[in-house]
Design a protein around this motif. Structure first.
Motif, PDB file in Angstrom:
ATOM      1  N   ALA A  35      72.824 -25.416-140.821  1.00 40.26           N
ATOM      2  CA  ALA A  35      72.678 -24.072-140.965  1.00 40.26           C
ATOM      3  C   ALA A  35      71.189 -23.623-141.360  1.00 40.26           C
ATOM      4  O   ALA A  35      70.463 -22.911-141.403  1.00 40.26           O
ATOM      5  CB  ALA A  35      73.714 -23.504-141.906  1.00 40.26           C
ATOM      6  N   ALA A  36      70.793 -24.658-142.711  1.00 36.19           N
ATOM      7  CA  ALA A  36      69.455 -24.544-143.174  1.00 36.19           C
ATOM      8  C   ALA A  36      68.295 -24.608-142.219  1.00 36.19           C
ATOM      9  O   ALA A  36      67.229 -23.884-142.388  1.00 36.19           O
ATOM     10  CB  ALA A  36      69.337 -25.584-144.222  1.00 36.19           C
ATOM     11  N   THR A  37      68.615 -25.578-141.069  1.00 32.38           N
ATOM     12  CA  THR A  37      67.533 -25.618-140.147  1.00 32.38           C
ATOM     13  C   THR A  37      67.388 -24.471-139.449  1.00 32.38           C
ATOM     14  O   THR A  37      66.316 -24.000-139.075  1.00 32.38           O
ATOM     15  CB  THR A  37      67.826 -26.902-139.125  1.00 32.38           C
ATOM     16  N   LEU A  38      68.402 -23.938-139.015  1.00 31.27           N
ATOM     17  CA  LEU A  38      68.582 -22.543-138.058  1.00 31.27           C
ATOM     18  C   LEU A  38      67.973 -21.446-139.074  1.00 31.27           C
ATOM     19  O   LEU A  38      67.277 -20.609-138.584  1.00 31.27           O
ATOM     20  CB  LEU A  38      70.112 -22.131-137.725  1.00 31.27           C
ATOM     21  N   GLY A  39      68.265 -21.357-140.434  1.00 35.13           N
ATOM     22  CA  GLY A  39      67.571 -20.491-141.299  1.00 35.13           C
ATOM     23  C   GLY A  39      66.277 -20.565-141.104  1.00 35.13           C
ATOM     24  O   GLY A  39      65.653 -19.382-141.255  1.00 35.13           O
ATOM     25  N   VAL A  40      65.621 -21.579-141.215  1.00 36.45           N
ATOM     26  CA  VAL A  40      64.330 -21.931-141.100  1.00 36.45           C
ATOM     27  C   VAL A  40      63.479 -21.602-139.650  1.00 36.45           C
ATOM     28  O   VAL A  40      62.404 -20.709-139.778  1.00 36.45           O
ATOM     29  CB  VAL A  40      63.746 -23.117-141.672  1.00 36.45           C
ATOM     30  N   VAL A  41      63.919 -22.314-138.868  1.00 37.83           N
ATOM     31  CA  VAL A  41      63.469 -22.180-137.552  1.00 37.83           C
ATOM     32  C   VAL A  41      63.799 -21.029-136.843  1.00 37.83           C
ATOM     33  O   VAL A  41      62.933 -20.459-136.087  1.00 37.83           O
ATOM     34  CB  VAL A  41      64.115 -23.530-136.584  1.00 37.83           C
ATOM     35  N   GLY A  42      64.833 -20.236-136.832  1.00 40.47           N
ATOM     36  CA  GLY A  42      64.990 -19.055-136.526  1.00 40.47           C
ATOM     37  C   GLY A  42      64.017 -17.981-136.358  1.00 40.47           C
ATOM     38  O   GLY A  42      63.591 -17.548-135.362  1.00 40.47           O
ATOM     39  N   PRO A  43      63.823 -17.611-137.742  1.00 38.82           N
ATOM     40  CA  PRO A  43      62.865 -16.660-137.838  1.00 38.82           C
ATOM     41  C   PRO A  43      61.355 -16.946-137.220  1.00 38.82           C
ATOM     42  O   PRO A  43      60.885 -16.104-136.855  1.00 38.82           O
ATOM     43  CB  PRO A  43      62.687 -16.334-139.359  1.00 38.82           C
ATOM     44  N   LEU A  44      61.101 -18.038-137.413  1.00 39.43           N
ATOM     45  CA  LEU A  44      59.887 -18.675-136.976  1.00 39.43           C
ATOM     46  C   LEU A  44      59.593 -18.325-135.669  1.00 39.43           C
ATOM     47  O   LEU A  44      58.560 -18.141-134.891  1.00 39.43           O
ATOM     48  CB  LEU A  44      59.249 -20.059-137.309  1.00 39.43           C
ATOM     49  N   LEU A  45      60.591 -18.909-134.545  1.00 43.13           N
ATOM     50  CA  LEU A  45      60.941 -18.579-133.399  1.00 43.13           C
ATOM     51  C   LEU A  45      60.859 -17.258-132.815  1.00 43.13           C
ATOM     52  O   LEU A  45      60.223 -16.837-131.987  1.00 43.13           O
ATOM     53  CB  LEU A  45      62.041 -19.381-132.605  1.00 43.13           C
ATOM     54  N   ALA A  46      61.573 -16.195-133.583  1.00 47.88           N
ATOM     55  CA  ALA A  46      61.383 -14.899-133.286  1.00 47.88           C
ATOM     56  C   ALA A  46      60.129 -14.360-133.633  1.00 47.88           C
ATOM     57  O   ALA A  46      59.548 -13.489-133.028  1.00 47.88           O
ATOM     58  CB  ALA A  46      62.573 -14.363-134.406  1.00 47.88           C
ATOM     59  N   ARG A  47      59.352 -14.814-134.716  1.00 42.69           N
ATOM     60  CA  ARG A  47      57.939 -14.355-134.651  1.00 42.69           C
ATOM     61  C   ARG A  47      57.019 -14.640-133.913  1.00 42.69           C
ATOM     62  O   ARG A  47      56.107 -13.839-133.232  1.00 42.69           O
ATOM     63  CB  ARG A  47      57.674 -14.847-136.128  1.00 42.69           C
ATOM     64  N   ALA A  48      57.278 -15.926-133.294  1.00 44.16           N
ATOM     65  CA  ALA A  48      56.493 -16.460-132.301  1.00 44.16           C
ATOM     66  C   ALA A  48      56.614 -15.773-130.993  1.00 44.16           C
ATOM     67  O   ALA A  48      55.497 -15.577-130.155  1.00 44.16           O
ATOM     68  CB  ALA A  48      56.674 -17.984-132.129  1.00 44.16           C
ATOM     69  N   LEU A  49      57.900 -15.472-130.724  1.00 45.67           N
ATOM     70  CA  LEU A  49      58.253 -14.518-129.479  1.00 45.67           C
ATOM     71  C   LEU A  49      57.635 -13.265-129.410  1.00 45.67           C
ATOM     72  O   LEU A  49      57.094 -12.633-128.429  1.00 45.67           O
ATOM     73  CB  LEU A  49      59.637 -14.803-128.998  1.00 45.67           C
ATOM     74  N   ARG A  50      57.803 -12.746-130.563  1.00 42.89           N
ATOM     75  CA  ARG A  50      57.215 -11.240-130.733  1.00 42.89           C
ATOM     76  C   ARG A  50      55.729 -11.387-130.651  1.00 42.89           C
ATOM     77  O   ARG A  50      55.036 -10.342-130.061  1.00 42.89           O
ATOM     78  CB  ARG A  50      57.531 -10.432-131.983  1.00 42.89           C
ATOM     79  N   GLY A  51      55.107 -12.313-131.051  1.00 44.19           N
ATOM     80  CA  GLY A  51      53.332 -12.369-131.083  1.00 44.19           C
ATOM     81  C   GLY A  51      53.103 -12.522-129.377  1.00 44.19           C
ATOM     82  O   GLY A  51      52.245 -11.842-129.044  1.00 44.19           O
ATOM     83  N   ALA A  52      53.974 -13.390-128.871  1.00 39.60           N
ATOM     84  CA  ALA A  52      53.563 -13.622-127.678  1.00 39.60           C
ATOM     85  C   ALA A  52      53.738 -12.427-126.597  1.00 39.60           C
ATOM     86  O   ALA A  52      53.129 -12.333-125.805  1.00 39.60           O
ATOM     87  CB  ALA A  52      54.456 -14.836-127.091  1.00 39.60           C
ATOM     88  N   ALA A  53      54.759 -11.708-126.641  1.00 39.17           N
ATOM     89  CA  ALA A  53      55.070 -10.376-125.929  1.00 39.17           C
ATOM     90  C   ALA A  53      53.996  -9.450-126.008  1.00 39.17           C
ATOM     91  O   ALA A  53      53.695  -8.643-125.394  1.00 39.17           O
ATOM     92  CB  ALA A  53      56.309 -10.000-126.312  1.00 39.17           C
ATOM     93  N   ALA A  54      53.432  -9.289-127.555  1.00 38.30           N
ATOM     94  CA  ALA A  54      52.433  -8.384-127.991  1.00 38.30           C
ATOM     95  C   ALA A  54      50.988  -8.802-127.792  1.00 38.30           C
ATOM     96  O   ALA A  54      50.085  -7.705-127.837  1.00 38.30           O
ATOM     97  CB  ALA A  54      52.532  -7.852-129.350  1.00 38.30           C
ATOM     98  N   ALA A  55      50.820 -10.003-127.222  1.00 40.36           N
ATOM     99  CA  ALA A  55      49.645 -10.454-127.037  1.00 40.36           C
ATOM    100  C   ALA A  55      48.937  -9.706-125.828  1.00 40.36           C
ATOM    101  O   ALA A  55      49.796  -9.528-124.850  1.00 40.36           O
ATOM    102  CB  ALA A  55      49.499 -11.787-126.837  1.00 40.36           C
ATOM    103  N   PRO A  56      47.731  -9.347-125.760  1.00 43.35           N
ATOM    104  CA  PRO A  56      47.101  -8.737-124.807  1.00 43.35           C
ATOM    105  C   PRO A  56      46.916  -9.645-123.385  1.00 43.35           C
ATOM    106  O   PRO A  56      46.728 -10.950-123.675  1.00 43.35           O
ATOM    107  CB  PRO A  56      45.661  -8.048-125.124  1.00 43.35           C
ATOM    108  N   GLN A  57      47.161  -9.089-122.411  1.00 46.43           N
ATOM    109  CA  GLN A  57      47.007  -9.831-121.121  1.00 46.43           C
ATOM    110  C   GLN A  57      45.574 -10.008-120.663  1.00 46.43           C
ATOM    111  O   GLN A  57      44.862  -8.845-120.483  1.00 46.43           O
ATOM    112  CB  GLN A  57      47.840  -9.430-119.976  1.00 46.43           C
TER     113      GLN A  57
END
Length: 63
Positions: A35-57
């Motif tokens: 649970a602690a690992t998911l609590g740390v890694v989950g937000p980091l992965l979500a932020r990385a995915l949002r950043g990848a989607a918003a990056a200019p093509q």
């Protein structure tokens, strides 16, 4: 070589914990670790995915 050494260390630590706290306690400790690992890694992965989607093509290459 190194994965096997890490496996041996994990088995030794697990055996010591199992002896110290019992099966139910070890299951509880393992669950809290997951649970602690998911609590740390989950937000980091979500932020990385949002950043990848918003990056200019890049513009298409002219051939």
């Amino acid at each position: 070589m190194f994965p096997y050494a890490a496996e041996l260390i994990a088995y030794a630590a697990g055996a010591a914990l199992l002896t110290a706290v019992g099966g139910r306690g070890l299951l509880l400790i393992s669950g809290l670790g997951v649970a602690a690992t998911l609590g740390v890694v989950g937000p980091l992965l979500a932020r990385a995915l949002r950043g990848a989607a918003a990056a200019p093509q890049p513009a298409p290459a002219l051939t």
